[in-house]
Enzyme design. Structure first.
Site, PDB file in Angstrom:
ATOM      1  N   PHE A  96       0.844  -1.192   0.000  1.00  0.00           N
ATOM      2  CA  PHE A  96       0.000   0.000   0.000  1.00  0.00           C
ATOM      3  C   PHE A  96       0.877   1.238   0.000  1.00  0.00           C
ATOM      4  O   PHE A  96       1.582   1.508   0.977  1.00  0.00           O
ATOM      5  CB  PHE A  96      -0.932  -0.052   1.225  1.00  0.00           C
ATOM      6  N   ASP A 106       1.879   4.315   0.787  1.00  0.00           N
ATOM      7  CA  ASP A 106       1.598   5.442   1.696  1.00  0.00           C
ATOM      8  C   ASP A 106       2.834   6.320   1.769  1.00  0.00           C
ATOM      9  O   ASP A 106       3.614   6.375   0.824  1.00  0.00           O
ATOM     10  CB  ASP A 106       1.234   4.874   3.071  1.00  0.00           C
ATOM     11  N   ASP A 158       4.978  -1.719  10.306  1.00  0.00           N
ATOM     12  CA  ASP A 158       5.167  -1.824  11.771  1.00  0.00           C
ATOM     13  C   ASP A 158       6.621  -1.538  12.129  1.00  0.00           C
ATOM     14  O   ASP A 158       6.920  -0.873  13.125  1.00  0.00           O
ATOM     15  CB  ASP A 158       4.751  -3.220  12.271  1.00  0.00           C
TER      16      ASP A 158
HETATM   17  N1  LIG Z   1       1.535   0.778   3.760  1.00  0.00           N
HETATM   18  C1  LIG Z   1       0.786   0.899   4.856  1.00  0.00           C
HETATM   19  N2  LIG Z   1       0.321   2.113   5.192  1.00  0.00           N
HETATM   20  C2  LIG Z   1      -0.427   2.192   6.318  1.00  0.00           C
HETATM   21  C3  LIG Z   1      -0.745   1.095   7.122  1.00  0.00           C
HETATM   22  C4  LIG Z   1      -1.541   1.592   8.176  1.00  0.00           C
HETATM   23  C5  LIG Z   1      -2.138   0.867   9.330  1.00  0.00           C
HETATM   24  N3  LIG Z   1      -2.150  -0.558   9.201  1.00  0.00           N
HETATM   25  C6  LIG Z   1      -1.951  -1.241  10.442  1.00  0.00           C
HETATM   26  C7  LIG Z   1      -3.154  -1.909  10.873  1.00  0.00           C
HETATM   27  C8  LIG Z   1      -3.013  -3.234  10.834  1.00  0.00           C
HETATM   28  C9  LIG Z   1      -1.740  -3.617  10.275  1.00  0.00           C
HETATM   29  O1  LIG Z   1      -1.146  -4.602  11.041  1.00  0.00           O
HETATM   30  C10 LIG Z   1      -0.932  -2.342  10.323  1.00  0.00           C
HETATM   31  O2  LIG Z   1      -0.148  -2.327  11.461  1.00  0.00           O
HETATM   32  C11 LIG Z   1      -1.655   2.955   7.994  1.00  0.00           C
HETATM   33  N4  LIG Z   1      -0.983   3.279   6.874  1.00  0.00           N
HETATM   34  C12 LIG Z   1      -0.685   4.600   6.320  1.00  0.00           C
HETATM   35  O3  LIG Z   1       0.463   5.067   7.008  1.00  0.00           O
HETATM   36  C13 LIG Z   1       0.392   6.491   7.143  1.00  0.00           C
HETATM   37  C14 LIG Z   1       0.309   6.819   8.618  1.00  0.00           C
HETATM   38  O4  LIG Z   1       1.585   6.566   9.181  1.00  0.00           O
HETATM   39  P1  LIG Z   1       1.922   7.246  10.626  1.00  0.00           P
HETATM   40  O5  LIG Z   1       1.794   8.753  10.414  1.00  0.00           O
HETATM   41  O6  LIG Z   1       3.316   6.758  10.934  1.00  0.00           O
HETATM   42  O7  LIG Z   1       0.855   6.720  11.596  1.00  0.00           O
HETATM   43  C15 LIG Z   1      -0.862   6.920   6.404  1.00  0.00           C
HETATM   44  O8  LIG Z   1      -0.557   7.132   5.040  1.00  0.00           O
HETATM   45  C16 LIG Z   1      -1.732   5.663   6.519  1.00  0.00           C
HETATM   46  O9  LIG Z   1      -2.702   5.602   5.485  1.00  0.00           O
HETATM   47  C17 LIG Z   1      -0.248  -0.184   6.742  1.00  0.00           C
HETATM   48  O10 LIG Z   1      -0.460  -1.234   7.370  1.00  0.00           O
HETATM   49  N5  LIG Z   1       0.514  -0.217   5.595  1.00  0.00           N
END
Ligand SMILES: Nc1nc2c(c(CN[C@H]3C=C[C@H](O)[C@@H]3O)cn2[C@@H]2O[C@H](COP(=O)(O)O)[C@@H](O)[C@H]2O)c(=O)[nH]1
Length: 341
Positions: free
Chosen positions: A237, A239, A319
């Site tokens: 994904f 991000d 993570d």
């Molecule tokens: N590629 C990717 N992007 C992800 C996630 C997640 C949440 N997933 C969790 C839930 C269950 C899973 O086990 C993951 O732990 C949020 N985001 C993105 O990150 C950014 C926020 O970052 P920060 O400001 O540091 O919190 C924002 O663009 C948000 O859209 C992911 O998993 N993958």
């Protein structure tokens, strides 16, 4: 033009024409090797989604699926201009930032008796109600509050009109195909259409649409309605954290010029060439890491296709980025204010 271009093909095309972002094949191989032992561990697998994250639903119910839909509809843009002035939410004695502050606010609302995950509620929520539910415990409000309001009203209305008010109906219609569910989401929920034009070709990332499918797979524990036989066809994904961790791990590199702009905190627009190259190369780089990882296991006579895919690699890297903020502080993340990631 292809109505919904494939994010993986888009990524391959972008990486082949990219000028300021480089995927380092040798670096990707080294990252795969460093993940070799971790990939076989339990928390790398699907169960980690619940066991590692106390704010995620622990059930595999309709309500849990609707929690995922609500959160992934709002899963964008948590970064702040200055690290010391951030949107934060206190919940059950802990203070959460970034993505987790969104989850904390949702759970806080549910505890207060606000049916925030019910389409009949968020379809007609007022801006003031959105402000209340997502209120900050600092003086910094959640970014893009107006956009969150109309995205909620739009998505809730579609859920009510087309899917009986629950995303689980949409999941059942996908007949256990991740690609079909992805297409249903893109056809029906406009705010998920995360696309751009690159060298006059339409390209896609579909970050929220793909993580919605992935989180649905996770919350349903890969069973029943959540048993997607093509879950491995999803990409990571794109991000603003995954690119940061790939550069930190030296699997991807920026040109000096781009690095300079990022370090200065330049704010890019959705669709800018640099942004498209960063996101596309991230997807491509992770597909190489996945491929190397599977090959390493194959050489050991182990078929890990059920246990290693872009979704689980993404969760692990994301993570990791969360847990290694300090070591990663010298690698800038790209700043775009948008509803796509
Ligand atoms: N590629 C990717 N992007 C992800 C996630 C997640 C949440 N997933 C969790 C839930 C269950 C899973 O086990 C993951 O732990 C949020 N985001 C993105 O990150 C950014 C926020 O970052 P920060 O400001 O540091 O919190 C924002 O663009 C948000 O859209 C992911 O998993 N993958």
């Amino acid at each position: 033009m292809e109505p919904f271009p494939s994010p993986l093909e888009s990524a391959k095309f972008i990486a082949s024409r990219s000028k300021d972002v480089f995927v380092d094949e040798e670096g990707a191989r080294r990252v795969a090797e460093s993940l070799f032992d971790k990939a076989a561990a339990a928390e790398f697998g699907l169960a980690g989604w619940k066991s590692l994250h106390e704010l995620n639903p622990q059930a595999a119910s309709r309500e849990a699926v609707d929690w995922v839909f609500l959160v992934d509809t709002l899963n964008f843009s948590f970064w702040s201009e200055r690290e010391e002035q951030r949107y934060l939410v206190k919940y059950k004695g802990k203070t959460y930032s970034g993505y987790w502050s969104l989850c904390a606010a949702v759970n806080r609302a549910l505890d207060e008796g606000i049916p925030i995950t019910s389409a009949s509620y968020f379809a007609t929520m007022t801006l003031d109600q959105v402000r209340h539910v997502f209120r900050s415990d600092t003086e910094v409000p959640i970014p893009l509050i107006e956009e969150r309001h109309w995205v909620l009203n739009e998505s809730g209305t579609v859920l009510l009109e087309k899917f009986g008010g629950s995303f689980l109906t949409c999941v059942k219609m996908s007949e256990k195909s991740a690609q079909k569910l992805l297409r249903l989401v893109l056809e029906n929920f406009p705010s998920y259409r995360d696309e751009a034009v690159f060298e006059s070709k339409k390209v896609s990332f579909y970050k929220r649409a793909q993580i919605l499918v992935a989180d649905t797979w996770s919350v349903l524990e890969g069973k029943g309605d959540g048993f997607f036989d093509d879950i491995s066809s999803l990409t990571i994904f794109a991000d603003y954290r995954i690119p940061q961790v790939l550069v930190h791990l030296k699997a991807m590199m920026y040109s000096e010029e781009l690095m300079k702009k990022l370090c200065e905190g330049t704010i890019f627009q959705s669709g800018d060439r640099e942004e498209v190259e960063i996101r596309g190369c991230s997807i491509w780089c992770c597909s190489l890491i996945c491929r190397h990882l599977l090959q390493l296991y194959e050489r050991k006579g182990q078929d890990m296709r059920g246990k290693i895919n872009a979704v689980l690699l993404d969760y692990h890297l994301w993570d990791y980025a969360r847990d290694h903020r300090e070591e990663m502080k010298d690698v800038p993340f790209h700043r775009v204010r948008c509803i796509y990631y």
